[in-house]
Design an enzyme around this catalytic site. Structure first.
Site, PDB file in Angstrom:
ATOM      1  N   LEU A 117      39.166  29.334  38.290  1.00 28.05           N
ATOM      2  CA  LEU A 117      38.655  30.643  38.691  1.00 28.05           C
ATOM      3  C   LEU A 117      39.771  31.588  39.102  1.00 28.05           C
ATOM      4  O   LEU A 117      39.683  32.263  40.112  1.00 28.05           O
ATOM      5  CB  LEU A 117      37.631  30.507  39.827  1.00 28.05           C
ATOM      6  CG  LEU A 117      36.281  29.938  39.435  1.00 28.05           C
ATOM      7  CD1 LEU A 117      35.396  29.852  40.666  1.00 28.05           C
ATOM      8  CD2 LEU A 117      35.607  30.776  38.369  1.00 28.05           C
ATOM      9  N   CYS A 118      40.851  31.567  38.334  1.00 24.07           N
ATOM     10  CA  CYS A 118      41.902  32.521  38.651  1.00 24.07           C
ATOM     11  C   CYS A 118      42.401  33.164  37.357  1.00 24.07           C
ATOM     12  O   CYS A 118      43.582  33.253  37.113  1.00 24.07           O
ATOM     13  CB  CYS A 118      43.030  31.878  39.433  1.00 24.07           C
ATOM     14  SG  CYS A 118      43.546  30.296  38.804  1.00 24.07           S
ATOM     15  N   GLY A 119      41.479  33.574  36.533  1.00 25.90           N
ATOM     16  CA  GLY A 119      41.825  34.315  35.332  1.00 25.90           C
ATOM     17  C   GLY A 119      42.670  33.485  34.383  1.00 25.90           C
ATOM     18  O   GLY A 119      42.458  32.287  34.231  1.00 25.90           O
TER      19      GLY A 119
END
Lengths: 293, 136
Positions: free
Chosen positions: A90-92
């Site tokens: 969940l960090c691009g």
């Protein structure tokens, strides 16, 4: 067409998601500030270290007695790729961009007929690379329990790497991580740490090194300094990575929050239209019924 | 005052101290070294010990360092410590931890006599230092 009840549920669920992404964004922003100040606090040490390394390498380098950690083994057959990524998603594109850089390098090296070994630091990068390079990958270094990366973590990794270098398991080590530039830009970077790339400093180094006195002698200091330098470089990479990860997560979650907002608007519009359509239909039914009487 | 020079103490985690000093005492591997302005350029590795400095504002500072380097250059003194803490923050637990780490390093060099001897010396220095800075 979805019923009104369906739409209402859908809106509620998107709102809940938006709350989560918003919270994650704020947590990432707070963590980013801490990670950034940790990276900044560590900068003086690695800068001084670079300067000292450049000095001493100028004094000793080139001579035959230079240690293998500085001069290399004389071969570049076996490469070790240390791939530092995050433990969480969940960090691009953060994890995948580092992994992609490492994967491209590994493919290039393999087609060139070199032997490649991969040491993943962090679970996410290991997951991405496992499908293609599972057989040449070492056990991933697990930093999941580590809240704030300390020098001790880097020293542990460095020790593992140095032990392998000592037993001749690889010739060249390259470190992959993301350099933190800003919240919206993190640059995946490959840095060769064994043998180290010595940065060229100002010309005054040779004149200064001529008067330098070494206690004990140059070689002994160098033998002590080089392993430390490996640890320092890994530490620096881990700190940069920590800041980059939070930056990437912050902007990814910012996007997600905005997307959720747009989706809520769209769904609310559909919901209102449908509600009005229903009311209109009911009214027509009533009027039609009244007229029929 | 012309008799001062820049003194910096950095650990991998942060810059601990940066300022003008009159005299700095460094625990070098081959003996303690007092550095004043215009000292000849020297690079020395450190043994565990105390780095002490008299700053130009008259204050005295004292830091515990465990391993690292000191770079005495014409421009000033830089101490790169592997681990460092102000003396006031030093506790028995921290020293015990350092000793435990040194012991581990010593035990891990079973097959390499030279490294083992170095680790042994390091451990002895730590053990020797502890009672002097932390009186029971």
């Amino acid at each position: 067409m979805a019923s009104l009840k369906d739409l209402r549920n859908r809106i509620a669920s998107v709102k809940a998601t938006q709350k989560i992404t918003k919270a994650m964004q704020m947590v990432a922003a707070a963590k980013l500030r801490r990670a950034q100040s940790a990276a900044e606090a560590a900068r003086p040490y690695s800068q001084r270290m670079d300067a000292v390394m450049a000095n001493i390498a100028a004094a000793v380098g080139g001579s035959d007695g230079a240690p293998r950690l500085l001069a290399g083994t004389g071969s570049d057959q076996t490469h070790l790729l240390i791939v530092a990524t995050a433990e969480r998603g969940l960090c691009g594109g953060f994890n995948s961009s580092i992994a992609r850089l490492a994967r491209d390098r590994a493919r290039d090296l393999l087609t060139a007929g070199k032997t490649v070994k991969i040491l993943p630091v962090g679970k996410k990068g290991a997951d991405v690379l496992r499908s293609e390079f599972g057989d040449i990958m070492m056990k991933a270094v697990d930093l999941r329990e580590v809240k704030h990366v300390g020098y001790a973590n880097a020293a542990d990794i460095a020790k593992q790497v140095l032990d392998q270098f000592g037993t001749g398991e690889f010739d060249v080590a390259t470190l992959f991580y993301a350099e933190f530039e800003s919240v919206i830009s993190q640059i995946p970077t490959a840095q060769q740490i064994i043998p180290p790339e010595i940065k060229e400093t100002e010309a005054d180094t040779d004149s200064a090194s001529a008067f330098y006195d070494y206690e004990p002698d140059e070689n002994e200091i160098l033998n002590d300094l080089l392993p430390r330098n490996v640890a320092v470089q890994i530490f620096r990479a881990l700190l940069e990575n920590a800041a980059s990860e939070q930056g990437a997560r912050m902007s990814a979650m910012d996007n997600a929050t905005r997307n959720a907002g747009e989706m809520i608007d769209k769904l609310t519009l559909t919901f209102n239209r449908q509600r009005q359509a229903q009311i209109t239909t009911e009214l027509i039914e009533i009027i039609a019924g009244a007229e029929a009487l | 005052m012309a008799d001062n020079f820049t003194f910096e103490l950095v650990s991998p985690e942060k810059l601990l101290l940066s300022g003008d000093a009159e005299i700095v005492t460094i625990p070098g591997t081959e003996g303690d070294m007092g550095v004043q302005v215009n000292h000849m350029p020297v690079m020395t590795s450190l043994r565990p010990g105390m780095v002490e400095a008299k700053m130009s504002d008259g204050s005295d500072v004292s830091f515990f360092v465990a391993g690292g380097f000191a770079d005495v250059a014409p421009g000033g003194v830089t101490v790169l410590a592997e681990f460092s803490l102000p003396r006031a923050e030093l506790t028995r637990e921290i020293m015990d931890e350092q000793i435990r780490l040194a012991q581990e390093a010593h035990d891990s060099h079973e097959d390499d006599d030279e490294k083992k001897a170095n680790a042994r010396a390091y451990l002895d220095q730590l053990n020797h230092l502890t009672p002097t800075i932390l009186p029971a």
